[in-house]
Write an enzyme that holds these catalytic residues in place. Structure first.
Site, short mmCIF file in Angstrom:
data_model
loop_
_atom_site.label_atom_id
_atom_site.label_comp_id
_atom_site.label_asym_id
_atom_site.label_seq_id
_atom_site.Cartn_x
_atom_site.Cartn_y
_atom_site.Cartn_z
N CYS A 74 14.34 34.28 7.65
CA CYS A 74 13.51 35.09 6.74
C CYS A 74 14.23 35.29 5.41
O CYS A 74 15.23 36.00 5.34
CB CYS A 74 13.21 36.43 7.41
SG CYS A 74 12.47 37.66 6.33
N CYS A 77 14.40 38.92 4.38
CA CYS A 77 15.42 39.65 5.15
C CYS A 77 16.80 39.36 4.55
O CYS A 77 17.62 40.26 4.39
CB CYS A 77 15.40 39.22 6.62
SG CYS A 77 13.82 39.49 7.45
#
Length: 192
Positions: A74, A77
């Site tokens: 991600c 993230c």
């Protein structure tokens, strides 16, 4: 005399070539060194997850908790990792930080419970382990700090249920193989 001039030019050309090779080698060495330094100083999601509080502990130790649903792939993230590392350092004594990797099927019940469909997905839990707010996607450091300050003070979170940039995630739910009702079905059963 023509031979001396020709030999002199060849020597100068060789010196220039060697000088350029030396400069290129130095530049390459500096670039590689900088690359290793940057990589070593970046914040790893895996390292943060290993250092995070286990969910079972966080739900029973009487401290409020920030639970982050994430994945190593991600990009959002990864973009927040540095800020979250700073928050973990600043709030380590007063808040549990739990990281649950959405790629690990162990966390499927929690993924379904909190309706995780984009990551990062943050769930703020009070001292009793009850969800009091959620935010989805990339959040500015100041927003996360304000929410954590309110969580510690047992106050209403000022930025609850906010949404920022996310990475799409679909929970691996197969209704035919699931023994639990999917909370997204709103009570409807799949007939087989």
């Amino acid at each position: 005399m023509a031979e001396n001039l020709s030999g002199s030019q060849g020597t100068n050309a060789a010196r220039i070539r060697n000088l350029l090779i030396a400069i290129a080698a130095i530049a390459l060495g500096v670039a590689i060194s900088f690359g290793f330094h940057t990589q070593a100083s970046s914040v790893s999601l895996e390292a943060q997850a290993e250092q995070s509080t286990p969910l079972e502990v966080a739900l029973t130790n009487g401290k409020p908790t920030l639970t982050e649903f994430y994945a190593n792939w991600c990009t959002t993230c990864q973009a927040m990792a540095k800020d979250l590392a700073q928050l973990k350092q600043n709030y380590a004594d007063s808040i549990n930080f739990v990281m649950l990797n959405v790629d690990n099927s162990k966390w499927l019940p929690e993924i379904l419970r909190y309706r995780v469909d984009g990551i990062p997905h943050f769930v703020f839990l009070n001292r009793q382990g009850e969800a009091v707010a959620q935010t989805i996607g990339e959040q500015p450091l100041s927003v996360m700090e304000a929410n954590l300050d309110a969580l510690v003070a047992n106050s209403e979170l000022p930025y609850a249920y906010s949404t920022g940039q996310t990475s799409t995630f679909n929970a691996p739910v197969n209704a035919a193989n699931s023994s639990q009702d999917d909370p997204r079905s709103h009570g409807t059963q799949v007939k087989q």
